[in-house]
Design a protein around this motif. Sequence first.
Motif, PDB file in Angstrom:
ATOM      1  N   VAL A 285     -16.780   2.382   0.053  1.00  0.00           N
ATOM      2  CA  VAL A 285     -17.109   4.523   0.812  1.00  0.00           C
ATOM      3  C   VAL A 285     -17.861   5.000  -0.321  1.00  0.00           C
ATOM      4  CG1 VAL A 285     -15.484   5.722   1.727  1.00  0.00           C
ATOM      5  CG2 VAL A 285     -15.913   3.467   2.591  1.00  0.00           C
ATOM      6  N   TYR A 286     -16.939   4.672  -1.948  1.00  0.00           N
ATOM      7  CA  TYR A 286     -16.853   5.339  -3.023  1.00  0.00           C
ATOM      8  C   TYR A 286     -17.552   4.276  -3.471  1.00  0.00           C
ATOM      9  CZ  TYR A 286     -13.653   8.605  -0.235  1.00  0.00           C
ATOM     10  OH  TYR A 286     -12.718   9.329   1.225  1.00  0.00           O
ATOM     11  N   ALA A 287     -19.124   4.300  -4.271  1.00  0.00           N
ATOM     12  CA  ALA A 287     -19.500   3.242  -4.854  1.00  0.00           C
ATOM     13  C   ALA A 287     -19.316   3.891  -6.466  1.00  0.00           C
ATOM     14  CB  ALA A 287     -21.382   3.632  -4.741  1.00  0.00           C
ATOM     15  N   TYR A 288     -19.518   5.082  -6.888  1.00  0.00           N
ATOM     16  CA  TYR A 288     -19.310   5.929  -8.236  1.00  0.00           C
ATOM     17  C   TYR A 288     -17.636   5.143  -8.924  1.00  0.00           C
ATOM     18  CZ  TYR A 288     -16.824   9.446  -6.183  1.00  0.00           C
ATOM     19  OH  TYR A 288     -14.608  10.026  -5.940  1.00  0.00           O
ATOM     20  N   ARG A 289     -17.105   4.407  -7.923  1.00  0.00           N
ATOM     21  CA  ARG A 289     -15.957   4.289  -8.424  1.00  0.00           C
ATOM     22  C   ARG A 289     -15.921   2.628  -8.907  1.00  0.00           C
ATOM     23  NH1 ARG A 289     -10.669   6.717  -4.938  1.00  0.00           N
ATOM     24  NH2 ARG A 289     -11.345   9.002  -4.857  1.00  0.00           N
ATOM     25  N   ASN A 290     -17.070   2.038  -8.386  1.00  0.00           N
ATOM     26  CA  ASN A 290     -17.270   0.997  -8.877  1.00  0.00           C
ATOM     27  C   ASN A 290     -17.075   0.482  -9.890  1.00  0.00           C
ATOM     28  OD1 ASN A 290     -17.555   0.202  -6.206  1.00  0.00           O
ATOM     29  ND2 ASN A 290     -19.904   0.090  -6.462  1.00  0.00           N
ATOM     30  N   GLY A 291     -15.881  -0.811 -10.389  1.00  0.00           N
ATOM     31  CA  GLY A 291     -16.181  -0.785 -12.171  1.00  0.00           C
ATOM     32  C   GLY A 291     -14.896  -2.526 -12.199  1.00  0.00           C
ATOM     33  N   ARG A 292     -15.400  -2.180 -14.013  1.00  0.00           N
ATOM     34  CA  ARG A 292     -14.229  -3.547 -13.810  1.00  0.00           C
ATOM     35  C   ARG A 292     -13.078  -3.379 -14.933  1.00  0.00           C
ATOM     36  NH1 ARG A 292     -17.521  -8.505 -16.578  1.00  0.00           N
ATOM     37  NH2 ARG A 292     -18.061  -7.098 -18.188  1.00  0.00           N
ATOM     38  N   TYR A 293     -11.870  -3.974 -14.510  1.00  0.00           N
ATOM     39  CA  TYR A 293     -10.525  -3.992 -14.718  1.00  0.00           C
ATOM     40  C   TYR A 293      -9.889  -5.076 -15.593  1.00  0.00           C
ATOM     41  CZ  TYR A 293     -11.781   0.507 -12.592  1.00  0.00           C
ATOM     42  OH  TYR A 293     -12.292   1.934 -12.409  1.00  0.00           O
ATOM     43  N   TYR A 294      -9.344  -5.441 -16.752  1.00  0.00           N
ATOM     44  CA  TYR A 294      -8.345  -6.068 -17.120  1.00  0.00           C
ATOM     45  C   TYR A 294      -7.603  -6.366 -16.100  1.00  0.00           C
ATOM     46  CZ  TYR A 294      -6.668  -8.847 -21.407  1.00  0.00           C
ATOM     47  OH  TYR A 294      -6.310 -10.044 -21.616  1.00  0.00           O
ATOM     48  N   ILE A 295      -7.176  -7.245 -16.168  1.00  0.00           N
ATOM     49  CA  ILE A 295      -6.214  -7.843 -15.255  1.00  0.00           C
ATOM     50  C   ILE A 295      -4.608  -8.489 -16.520  1.00  0.00           C
ATOM     51  CG2 ILE A 295      -4.337  -9.672 -13.113  1.00  0.00           C
ATOM     52  CD1 ILE A 295      -7.832 -10.093 -12.730  1.00  0.00           C
ATOM     53  N   GLU A 296      -3.804  -7.303 -16.355  1.00  0.00           N
ATOM     54  CA  GLU A 296      -2.388  -7.352 -16.792  1.00  0.00           C
ATOM     55  C   GLU A 296      -1.656  -8.437 -16.387  1.00  0.00           C
ATOM     56  OE1 GLU A 296      -1.240  -3.457 -17.955  1.00  0.00           O
ATOM     57  OE2 GLU A 296      -2.561  -2.708 -19.054  1.00  0.00           O
ATOM     58  N   SER A 297      -1.442  -8.145 -14.619  1.00  0.00           N
ATOM     59  CA  SER A 297       0.000  -9.202 -14.582  1.00  0.00           C
ATOM     60  C   SER A 297      -0.429  -9.732 -12.967  1.00  0.00           C
ATOM     61  CB  SER A 297       1.190  -8.931 -14.740  1.00  0.00           C
ATOM     62  OG  SER A 297       1.236  -6.944 -13.735  1.00  0.00           O
ATOM     63  N   VAL A 298      -0.243 -10.969 -12.453  1.00  0.00           N
ATOM     64  CA  VAL A 298      -0.601 -11.152 -11.317  1.00  0.00           C
ATOM     65  C   VAL A 298       1.076 -11.783 -10.783  1.00  0.00           C
ATOM     66  CG1 VAL A 298      -1.376 -12.647  -9.974  1.00  0.00           C
ATOM     67  CG2 VAL A 298      -2.368 -11.850 -12.227  1.00  0.00           C
ATOM     68  N   GLU A 299       1.783 -11.129  -9.428  1.00  0.00           N
ATOM     69  CA  GLU A 299       2.708 -11.793  -9.026  1.00  0.00           C
ATOM     70  C   GLU A 299       2.319 -12.791  -7.904  1.00  0.00           C
ATOM     71  OE1 GLU A 299       6.991 -10.901  -7.798  1.00  0.00           O
ATOM     72  OE2 GLU A 299       6.252  -9.930  -8.493  1.00  0.00           O
ATOM     73  N   THR A 300       2.491 -14.013  -8.007  1.00  0.00           N
ATOM     74  CA  THR A 300       1.981 -14.353  -6.090  1.00  0.00           C
ATOM     75  C   THR A 300       3.610 -15.010  -5.277  1.00  0.00           C
ATOM     76  OG1 THR A 300       0.446 -15.847  -7.798  1.00  0.00           O
ATOM     77  CG2 THR A 300       0.933 -16.381  -5.707  1.00  0.00           C
ATOM     78  N   THR A 301       3.065 -14.497  -4.176  1.00  0.00           N
ATOM     79  CA  THR A 301       4.363 -15.351  -3.518  1.00  0.00           C
ATOM     80  C   THR A 301       3.767 -15.754  -2.764  1.00  0.00           C
ATOM     81  OG1 THR A 301       4.328 -12.850  -2.535  1.00  0.00           O
ATOM     82  CG2 THR A 301       5.537 -12.758  -4.124  1.00  0.00           C
ATOM     83  N   PHE A 302       4.451 -17.273  -1.461  1.00  0.00           N
ATOM     84  CA  PHE A 302       3.632 -17.897  -0.907  1.00  0.00           C
ATOM     85  C   PHE A 302       5.624 -18.012   0.067  1.00  0.00           C
ATOM     86  CE2 PHE A 302       3.654 -22.159   0.541  1.00  0.00           C
ATOM     87  CZ  PHE A 302       2.179 -22.223   1.140  1.00  0.00           C
ATOM     88  N   GLY A 303       5.215 -18.432   1.108  1.00  0.00           N
ATOM     89  CA  GLY A 303       6.286 -18.847   2.067  1.00  0.00           C
ATOM     90  C   GLY A 303       5.975 -19.203   3.499  1.00  0.00           C
ATOM     91  N   THR A 304       7.446 -18.694   4.057  1.00  0.00           N
ATOM     92  CA  THR A 304       7.606 -18.691   5.727  1.00  0.00           C
ATOM     93  C   THR A 304       6.595 -17.828   6.048  1.00  0.00           C
ATOM     94  OG1 THR A 304       9.779 -18.438   5.469  1.00  0.00           O
ATOM     95  CG2 THR A 304       9.332 -20.625   5.895  1.00  0.00           C
ATOM     96  N   SER A 305       6.664 -16.425   5.480  1.00  0.00           N
ATOM     97  CA  SER A 305       6.070 -15.211   6.531  1.00  0.00           C
ATOM     98  C   SER A 305       4.542 -14.948   5.082  1.00  0.00           C
ATOM     99  CB  SER A 305       6.835 -14.338   5.455  1.00  0.00           C
ATOM    100  OG  SER A 305       7.036 -13.775   4.074  1.00  0.00           O
ATOM    101  N   GLY A 306       4.872 -15.823   4.484  1.00  0.00           N
ATOM    102  CA  GLY A 306       3.184 -15.373   4.363  1.00  0.00           C
ATOM    103  C   GLY A 306       2.642 -15.665   2.997  1.00  0.00           C
TER     104      GLY A 306
END
Length: 317
Positions: A285-306
């Motif tokens: 929708v807003y193509a001018y906002r495309n870009g690459r960014y450094y990932i600082e942190s990731v939190e992953t959850t997994f369980g009965t709710s998805g």
Amino acid sequence: MFTLSSEITIGGKKFGGVHDVRIKRSIYELAATATVKVPVTAVLKQAGKPVTEVEVAKEIKTGDPVEIRLGYDGILNTEFKGYVKQLNLKTPLEIVCEDAFYLCRKQSVTLSGKTTLTDVIGKCGLTAGYTAKLALESFQVPNKPISWVLAKLKKDYGLSVFFDLEGRVYAAEPFKMVGDTVKYRLRYNVIRDDDLKYQLAEDVKLKIKAVCIYRDGTKVEAKIGAEDGTEKTMYFYDVKDQAELAALAQAELKRHSYDGYSGKIQTFLVPFAAPGVLAELEDEVYAYRNGRYYIESVETTFGTSGARRSVEIGLKV
């Protein structure tokens, strides 16, 4: 429709099912952690032995190796490797785990004299994934745990210190360690982007505090930016003089004042993401906002709710 799949092995025992898994990894934290919640009694699978239902707390002990693999339809990615740090006797049973940093608490080392960051990592018995080229004129460690050494490097030299899934340690300036690129399309493979904010460079109010650490341990500082701005401390090594340090601070202020996103996105387990990886964001929708960014942190959850992955992006590259 995708079906959630998991394979969780603790102390050589495989779990047939879990209530909940939560994994946290960050370039700013020495240790990655995983919390696994399982029934008080659970079905365990061991090689060469029949499947049995046992009281889990009696089958697991601190220090047991842990591997967590998650995914869809039997196609799994390794999300965590480490060790049991503690058992919380709740219902369901809570198993708190820590990555390779756990072993650093158990071993001590004595260091002294002129050295380098790479040598320090090696003398601690660690395998380096990537380390900054940093000379240490006098680095004194009087028989301290390796965990203490890593914390000192992080605190005194402003390094980002963390372990990867293979137990290799990374120690360098934040954003200098760049991995692969993972692609995200907003409103396609991004579930939520409510915490993702778009900023204009002119609206960023930031103050850079640049600290130069010389080989003999002395420090020089320079500050650039808005007085009432958010202060960000950055470390440099063996810069010629304060004028050069101020120029470096000015360059960092410009680098951190950009038109682009900051914040978090919520995704599925696929694509896989980890701290240090680049996130390529695409907005149809807003193509001018495309870009690459450094990932600082990731939190992953997994369980009965998805299953979900919260990805925090930082500097635009």
